[in-house]
Design a protein around this motif. Structure first.
Motif, mmCIF file in Angstrom:
data_model
loop_
_atom_site.group_PDB
_atom_site.id
_atom_site.type_symbol
_atom_site.label_atom_id
_atom_site.label_comp_id
_atom_site.label_asym_id
_atom_site.label_seq_id
_atom_site.Cartn_x
_atom_site.Cartn_y
_atom_site.Cartn_z
ATOM 1 N N ALA A 234 28.268 5.427 4.996
ATOM 2 C CA ALA A 234 29.186 6.109 4.093
ATOM 3 C C ALA A 234 28.925 5.743 2.649
ATOM 4 O O ALA A 234 29.321 6.477 1.734
ATOM 5 C CB ALA A 234 30.628 5.762 4.462
ATOM 6 N N ALA A 235 28.274 4.586 2.435
ATOM 7 C CA ALA A 235 28.025 4.147 1.066
ATOM 8 C C ALA A 235 26.738 4.695 0.495
ATOM 9 O O ALA A 235 26.442 4.497 -0.674
ATOM 10 C CB ALA A 235 27.984 2.628 1.010
ATOM 11 N N LEU A 236 25.957 5.371 1.335
ATOM 12 C CA LEU A 236 24.685 5.920 0.862
ATOM 13 C C LEU A 236 24.888 7.342 0.355
ATOM 14 O O LEU A 236 25.527 8.157 1.004
ATOM 15 C CB LEU A 236 23.661 5.931 1.997
ATOM 16 N N SER A 237 24.319 7.635 -0.790
ATOM 17 C CA SER A 237 24.311 9.004 -1.287
ATOM 18 C C SER A 237 22.893 9.317 -1.731
ATOM 19 O O SER A 237 22.523 9.130 -2.875
ATOM 20 C CB SER A 237 25.272 9.164 -2.476
ATOM 21 N N LEU A 238 22.079 9.726 -0.764
ATOM 22 C CA LEU A 238 20.676 10.015 -1.036
ATOM 23 C C LEU A 238 20.566 11.503 -1.344
ATOM 24 O O LEU A 238 20.598 12.347 -0.464
ATOM 25 C CB LEU A 238 19.826 9.643 0.180
ATOM 26 N N LEU A 239 20.475 11.830 -2.627
ATOM 27 C CA LEU A 239 20.538 13.222 -3.040
ATOM 28 C C LEU A 239 19.215 13.942 -2.887
ATOM 29 O O LEU A 239 19.160 15.155 -2.814
ATOM 30 C CB LEU A 239 20.988 13.283 -4.512
ATOM 31 N N ALA A 240 18.137 13.193 -2.876
ATOM 32 C CA ALA A 240 16.833 13.817 -2.701
ATOM 33 C C ALA A 240 15.887 12.783 -2.160
ATOM 34 O O ALA A 240 16.078 11.592 -2.351
ATOM 35 C CB ALA A 240 16.301 14.362 -4.039
ATOM 36 N N GLY A 241 14.858 13.217 -1.450
ATOM 37 C CA GLY A 241 13.904 12.274 -0.899
ATOM 38 C C GLY A 241 12.501 12.822 -0.963
ATOM 39 O O GLY A 241 12.288 14.022 -0.980
ATOM 40 N N SER A 242 11.560 11.905 -1.025
ATOM 41 C CA SER A 242 10.156 12.308 -1.024
ATOM 42 C C SER A 242 9.329 11.140 -0.579
ATOM 43 O O SER A 242 9.811 10.018 -0.474
ATOM 44 C CB SER A 242 9.720 12.738 -2.429
ATOM 45 N N ALA A 243 8.068 11.412 -0.299
ATOM 46 C CA ALA A 243 7.152 10.331 -0.001
ATOM 47 C C ALA A 243 6.915 9.523 -1.255
ATOM 48 O O ALA A 243 6.978 10.028 -2.358
ATOM 49 C CB ALA A 243 5.831 10.908 0.515
ATOM 50 N N ALA A 244 6.675 8.232 -1.069
ATOM 51 C CA ALA A 244 6.320 7.409 -2.212
ATOM 52 C C ALA A 244 4.967 7.841 -2.747
ATOM 53 O O ALA A 244 4.152 8.432 -2.051
ATOM 54 C CB ALA A 244 6.277 5.946 -1.786
ATOM 55 N N LYS A 245 4.742 7.563 -4.017
ATOM 56 C CA LYS A 245 3.468 7.898 -4.616
ATOM 57 C C LYS A 245 2.359 7.174 -3.871
ATOM 58 O O LYS A 245 2.465 6.012 -3.540
ATOM 59 C CB LYS A 245 3.454 7.485 -6.086
ATOM 60 N N ALA A 246 1.264 7.864 -3.602
ATOM 61 C CA ALA A 246 0.173 7.251 -2.861
ATOM 62 C C ALA A 246 -1.138 7.578 -3.539
ATOM 63 O O ALA A 246 -1.219 8.472 -4.390
ATOM 64 C CB ALA A 246 0.162 7.762 -1.418
ATOM 65 N N ASP A 247 -2.168 6.836 -3.172
ATOM 66 C CA ASP A 247 -3.466 7.117 -3.738
ATOM 67 C C ASP A 247 -3.942 8.490 -3.266
ATOM 68 O O ASP A 247 -3.503 9.020 -2.260
ATOM 69 C CB ASP A 247 -4.451 6.026 -3.344
ATOM 70 N N SER A 248 -4.866 9.081 -4.014
ATOM 71 C CA SER A 248 -5.341 10.432 -3.708
ATOM 72 C C SER A 248 -6.145 10.428 -2.412
ATOM 73 O O SER A 248 -7.110 9.676 -2.261
ATOM 74 C CB SER A 248 -6.209 10.940 -4.858
ATOM 75 N N VAL A 249 -5.721 11.251 -1.474
ATOM 76 C CA VAL A 249 -6.390 11.363 -0.181
ATOM 77 C C VAL A 249 -6.634 12.837 0.104
ATOM 78 O O VAL A 249 -5.692 13.636 0.046
ATOM 79 C CB VAL A 249 -5.525 10.751 0.942
ATOM 80 N N SER B 152 -7.927 16.865 4.316
ATOM 81 C CA SER B 152 -8.698 16.959 5.555
ATOM 82 C C SER B 152 -8.912 15.615 6.231
ATOM 83 O O SER B 152 -9.280 15.562 7.406
ATOM 84 C CB SER B 152 -10.060 17.594 5.275
ATOM 85 N N ASP B 153 -8.691 14.505 5.515
ATOM 86 C CA ASP B 153 -9.081 13.187 6.027
ATOM 87 C C ASP B 153 -7.887 12.371 6.511
ATOM 88 O O ASP B 153 -6.732 12.654 6.193
ATOM 89 C CB ASP B 153 -9.812 12.395 4.940
ATOM 90 N N TRP B 154 -8.223 11.325 7.254
ATOM 91 C CA TRP B 154 -7.274 10.278 7.643
ATOM 92 C C TRP B 154 -7.982 8.943 7.389
ATOM 93 O O TRP B 154 -8.453 8.265 8.299
ATOM 94 C CB TRP B 154 -6.882 10.400 9.114
ATOM 95 N N PRO B 155 -8.053 8.516 6.113
ATOM 96 C CA PRO B 155 -8.919 7.392 5.756
ATOM 97 C C PRO B 155 -8.289 6.011 5.857
ATOM 98 O O PRO B 155 -8.999 5.016 5.711
ATOM 99 C CB PRO B 155 -9.271 7.705 4.300
ATOM 100 N N GLN B 156 -6.967 5.939 6.058
ATOM 101 C CA GLN B 156 -6.278 4.655 6.141
ATOM 102 C C GLN B 156 -5.403 4.627 7.391
ATOM 103 O O GLN B 156 -5.147 5.662 8.010
ATOM 104 C CB GLN B 156 -5.411 4.428 4.901
ATOM 105 N N LEU C 259 -9.774 6.553 12.250
ATOM 106 C CA LEU C 259 -9.922 6.951 10.857
ATOM 107 C C LEU C 259 -10.899 8.121 10.802
ATOM 108 O O LEU C 259 -11.844 8.186 11.592
ATOM 109 C CB LEU C 259 -10.470 5.804 10.006
ATOM 110 N N VAL C 260 -10.673 9.057 9.877
ATOM 111 C CA VAL C 260 -11.571 10.200 9.708
ATOM 112 C C VAL C 260 -11.878 10.341 8.228
ATOM 113 O O VAL C 260 -10.968 10.542 7.415
ATOM 114 C CB VAL C 260 -10.965 11.502 10.261
ATOM 115 N N ILE C 261 -13.169 10.241 7.879
ATOM 116 C CA ILE C 261 -13.624 10.358 6.496
ATOM 117 C C ILE C 261 -14.846 11.266 6.465
ATOM 118 O O ILE C 261 -15.840 10.988 7.139
ATOM 119 C CB ILE C 261 -13.980 8.977 5.891
ATOM 120 N N ASP C 262 -14.759 12.364 5.726
ATOM 121 C CA ASP C 262 -15.890 13.288 5.550
ATOM 122 C C ASP C 262 -16.486 13.724 6.879
ATOM 123 O O ASP C 262 -17.710 13.755 7.059
ATOM 124 C CB ASP C 262 -16.971 12.644 4.691
ATOM 125 N N GLY C 263 -15.623 14.054 7.821
ATOM 126 C CA GLY C 263 -16.091 14.601 9.093
ATOM 127 C C GLY C 263 -16.558 13.577 10.105
ATOM 128 O O GLY C 263 -17.019 13.943 11.191
#
Length: 714
Positions: free
Chosen positions: A19-34, A37-41, A84-88
């Motif tokens: 009841a004490a939470l008022s989360l008005l908007a949500g998003s993923a945290a900023k991350a390095d550029s990926v 097409s890949d799954w590098p981490q 992990l998938v990088i460049d095919g």
């Protein structure tokens, strides 16, 4: 350096209830550029959301999904890896820490690497010889091996670039040493970061940072102090001395066992704060009275610790479970989220650990934001709204009361290591949740063992009665849970037939994928939980899926193989809830895939009853010995959970000499069955044989012919 006591001064006005939470908007945290097409981490991006932005496979066409290709692995043991998938190119790890690279569109093998982990190290691990994945950085693939090495491989050729032993040779680790690695390394600013497992047996936890180019040690951070507050010459000396040592009894069993606190899985690097978050595990022994004389919070057990990636310097910590005696680790997967709380944008660390509370912490400072139950729990009545400290129910302190406590969650937790996922489109965190109630009772006259588990709890198994197994088994639950951090409530659940299901993948196609312990691989509508796709994988799945794209085609891949703690130790309960024949393989799906899996490729162990007589008194003694020395691999009460052989039906029971050659002399040590002669006398090993014969001939053993009958099927 920010001290934890300074942080606590800023925690006013923060509430723990939904009841004490008022989360008005949500998003993923900023991350390095990926690339999409890949799954590098390990979690795809640094935020570890396990979210794929690909949309080719979506709610409107997922029914067309089919098997595009598969690869059988060279073992029938469990698989927990994240490819992990990088460049095919796909880089995957399998049981026994093996590594390979394949073309992600076809499965063509480019190279394989076997680190040749000795079979006899299997006895060091509580939960199978699994490997959860690799890390990739500047043309190298990094993998931790089950015997404690960290290796770097050339990504193009698979050739070894360097290898280091992560286990330090010093005097402050405790007398009982059983270190393993099954977690995935993380890379942060050229530093390879890896922890270790082994707290169930008796070790002292630590995390190490190695130079990614050379393998040289850059720093080491211990998670619990050394006996007598002795310095290690490590970066952790100051925080352990000032913050941790006074939270331990100076004379508890931890001074000999090491204290535990292993970081066996979750490690997350946040580029925004330049912090590495360590999920610290349970104490050793579990028994708080034995471990620390029932005194102190025992830092940094059950805590999240933030350090600097290049130096290992301590920044902050938050302890989720003080006085831990339920194996409530903070080692479960963490993720980073940017959410608006009370009109203010916050950069948060999110975790659903074993103890049943969903935590949000300020990633930069460690400030407590909220802790709300995401599942049933009875060990605490809530948390302090300012500090986040749990309000532990007095009766739950079983090691202090001397009474049996039926804990919810049990030691396997409301959520274990199987990764959760987050979709920025729905705002939901998808948790592979479960409920496995467990009785906790102190072991009488506990003494540390050089082999076998050192928990300090009564290891009595289930009664030999299928009706009891059915009744207890019916109380076990598993489900996929969509948790809404905007309300602190469950949005929907997808009930499963059993606990111990696989990790989760969310995609921009509004889908959530999950493999199940029953052998199903399924896709659900990310907004409603409606089941949209089902595939029979023929074997239980615990690993998390990934998604990637090659040449314009989206794929979903998952490792298959029933394994881990519950299948190994769960005994009759694990067998009762999972009846699949274990396979180990990689499955890769795409739209309009049309490959069929073959029929079953091997038989289960044939259950033949032993014909030898047994001595009832010796069998009683053997039961207690079995539960402490053999249960971790061969199952509670000598009922295998579907991974390793069921000892009730071993031909070695027919011959005392042959049985002793295996258990006492290590005749099968290359296969993981090491010699126990240093811990068990020959007479005690014979006691165990008598117990196993009794179990083989018991009135409720599975229907089986006599051992002397001709095995026509073989």
């Amino acid at each position: 350096m920010m001290r934890f006591d300074q942080i606590t001064l800023t925690r006013r006005f923060l509430l723990a209830a939904s009841a004490a939470l008022s989360l008005l908007a949500g998003s993923a945290a900023k991350a390095d550029s990926v690339p999409d097409s890949d799954w590098p981490q390990h979690g795809r991006t640094a935020a570890e959301l396990r979210y794929s932005p690909l949309t080719q496979i979506n709610t409107s066409n997922v029914k067309r999904l089919g098997l595009a290709w598969y690869q059988d692995f060279d073992t029938f043991r469990g698989q927990e890896g994240t490819p992990l998938v990088i460049d095919g190119v796909m880089y995957l790890t399998t049981n026994w820490s093996k590594v390979e690279a394949v073309r992600a569109a076809t499965g063509e093998v480019l190279w394989r690497y076997d680190p040749r982990v000795p079979g006899d190290v299997a006895v060091r691990g509580c939960c199978d010889t699994v490997n959860r994945g690799a890390a990739y950085w500047k043309g190298k693939v990094f993998v931790g091996t089950f015997d404690g090495r960290l290796i770097a491989l050339d990504a193009k050729t698979g050739k070894l670039a360097w290898s280091v032993n992560t286990i330090p040779q010093d005097a402050n680790l405790g007398n009982i040493r059983s270190y393993t690695i099954d977690g995935a390394p993380r890379i942060a600013k050229g530093t390879v970061i890896i922890g270790n497992g082994g707290a169930e047996f008796g070790v002292r936890g630590f995390v190490s940072g190695f130079d990614a180019e050379t393998g040289s040690l850059k720093w080491r951070f211990y998670t619990v102090p050394a006996p007598g507050n002795r310095p290690d010459g490590a970066v952790s000396d100051e925080p352990l001395s000032k913050l941790a040592y006074h939270t331990w009894s100076p004379t508890g069993a931890w001074t000999h066992s090491g204290g535990g606190g292993t970081v066996w899985d979750s490690i997350v690097y946040d580029p925004e704060t330049d912090l590495v978050f360590l999920g610290v595990g349970n104490g050793s022994p579990w028994n708080y009275q034995v471990r620390s004389n029932g005194v102190g919070n025992n830092l940094f057990l059950g805590s999240i610790v933030a350090i600097r990636p290049e130096t290992g310097e301590y920044v902050w910590h938050f302890q989720e479970t003080p006085n831990d005696q339920w194996d409530f680790t903070a080692s479960q997967p963490m993720m980073l989220l940017d959410l608006v709380i009370n009109g203010k944008k916050r950069h948060l660390l999110a975790q659903a650990p074993k103890n049943g509370f969903f935590y949000l912490l300020d990633a930069r400072t460690g400030e407590f934001v909220s802790a709300i139950p995401y599942t049933n729990l009875n060990w605490a009545s809530g948390v302090d709204p300012k500090t986040g400290r749990p309000k532990i129910v007095p009766e739950a302190m079983w090691s202090l009361t001397g009474q049996t406590w039926m804990g919810i969650p049990g030691s396997l937790g409301g959520h274990n290591w199987a990764p959760m996922a987050y979709s920025p489109k729905t705002g939901y965190v998808y948790i592979p949740a479960q409920e496995l109630p467990e009785p906790f009772k102190a072991e009488k006259n506990f003494k540390l063992r050089s082999m076998g588990v050192n928990l300090g709890i009564d290891m009595a198994g289930l009664p030999d009665d299928p009706h009891v197994v059915e009744a207890v088994g019916s109380s076990l639950k598993g489900w996929l849970e969509a948790w809404d951090p905007a309300t602190g409530k469950v949005a929907f659940t997808v009930p499963h037939e059993t606990p111990w299901n696989g990790g989760v993948l969310a995609t921009a196609g509004d889908l959530v994928f999950q493999g199940l312990a029953t052998g199903a691989f399924e896709a659900y509508d990310a907004r409603t939980g409606s089941k949209l796709y089902h595939f029979d994988a023929h074997s239980g799945i615990v690993a998390p899926p990934v998604s990637y794209e090659v040449n314009g085609h989206q794929y979903v891949a998952v490792e298959v193989g029933w394994g881990g703690a519950f299948p190994l130790m769960g005994g009759a309960l694990a067998r009762h809830r999972n009846t699949t024949i274990n396979h180990s393989r990689l499955l890769v799906f795409a739209l309009d895939g049309h490959v069929d899996l073959p029929v079953e490729t091997h038989n289960t162990q044939m259950p033949f009853r032993a014909t030898q007589p047994f001595d009832a008194e010796r069998a009683t003694k053997g039961y207690d010995l079995y539960q402490h020395y053999c249960l971790a691999c061969h199952g509670d009460n000598a009922v295998a959970g579907g991974v390793l052989p069921d000892l009730r039906y071993s031909g070695a029971l027919e011959d005392p000499t042959g049985f002793y050659n295996i258990v006492g002399r290590g005749a099968l040590s290359n296969y993981g069955m090491v010699s126990f002669s240093s811990s068990l006398k020959e007479t005690e090993i014979e006691d165990i044989r008598n117990f196993l014969i009794k179990r083989s001939q018991g009135p409720h053993a599975e229907s089986a012919p006599d051992a002397g009958q001709k095995k026509a099927s073989q």
